[in-house]
Design an enzyme around this catalytic site. Structure first.
Site, short mmCIF file in Angstrom:
data_model
loop_
_atom_site.label_atom_id
_atom_site.label_comp_id
_atom_site.label_asym_id
_atom_site.label_seq_id
_atom_site.Cartn_x
_atom_site.Cartn_y
_atom_site.Cartn_z
CG ASP A 51 96.20 3.54 55.44
OD1 ASP A 51 95.60 4.19 54.58
OD2 ASP A 51 97.17 3.99 56.09
CE1 TYR A 109 92.73 5.59 62.81
CE2 TYR A 109 92.79 7.95 63.28
CZ TYR A 109 92.49 6.91 62.43
OH TYR A 109 91.93 7.16 61.20
#
Length: 238
Positions: A51, A109
């Protein structure tokens, strides 16, 4: 030739991975670099469609190219035409059916929280400043609940293109490193904002009510979505 590119980037100046007309994106910048080096190229894809504002130290891209520099100079050549906030770490040939997204088995992540009273000028784009006290034991307990297969619809926006909300998390943990708290998580795939909303909810509540949220609760029942700049895609497993 099918290529596998391992890349890193500072996501601050980009509107995410996916190309958007009139906006600066990672996909757009990599595509422009390919335009400069290859007579023809196609099928550019990334393992994780990060994003706006999200960083990457271990992003993987696949692309089919014709012509251009020799393979041993490919990473260097791409870096000469890419902007300073994107770098190709390595370039290698890949099987014709290799696809950065669909061939991936898992993605990992990391989210970084700066947990001290004073803000940091140097880490303003790398970590979420959280000046309030945090109970590490409760965060660790919360991370343990996340592991396994769950319905994560409480951790993605209500308006979504996803129809299946089950994801399998193979590992999740919090650890303190001085003034920093690191949350690392690995799963087969992730919903949009999933990691950031998990982080925001755990910071606000620890493990309180998390088990119920992981059983398909509504988005409104979960906590805040942590800002993007603390998040980085670190590793993709194939």
């Amino acid at each position: 030739m099918r290529l596998r590119l391992n890349i890193e980037y500072d996501g601050t100046g980009f509107k995410g991975w996916a190309r958007q007309p009139g906006l600066r994106t990672i996909e757009g910048a990599v595509g422009e670099a390919c335009d400069a080096l290859f007579p023809r190229w196609s099928k550019l894809a990334a393992a994780g469609r990060t994003d706006t504002g999200v960083h990457a130290s271990g992003q993987v891209c696949s692309v089919t190219v014709e012509g251009g520099p020799p393979l041993e100079r490919m990473a260097e050549a791409l870096n000469t035409v890419l902007p300073a906030d994107i770098a190709v770490l390595s370039a290698a040939s890949a099987p014709d059916d290799f696809h950065a997204r669909y061939s991936a088995r898992s993605r990992s992540y990391r989210y970084v929280v700066l947990n001290r009273r004073e803000r940091s000028a140097l880490e303003a784009r790398r970590a979420l400043w959280w000046p309030w006290s945090l109970d590490l034991d409760r965060l660790v307990a919360a991370a343990a609940l996340v592991v396994g297969e769950h319905d994560f619809r409480a951790f993605t926006p209500t308006e979504t293109e996803h129809h299946v909300f089950a994801r399998r998390v193979s590992s999740a943990q919090w650890e303190r490193r001085g003034d920093h708290l690191h949350f690392t998580v690995t799963a087969d795939s992730f919903l949009r904002h999933m990691v950031r909303t998990l982080v925001g909810t755990m910071l606000e509540r620890g493990d309180d009510g998390l088990a119920e949220l992981l059983d398909g609760a509504a988005r409104s029942d979960a906590g805040m979505t942590a800002p993007p700049f603390g998040l980085s895609l670190e590793h993709v497993e194939y």
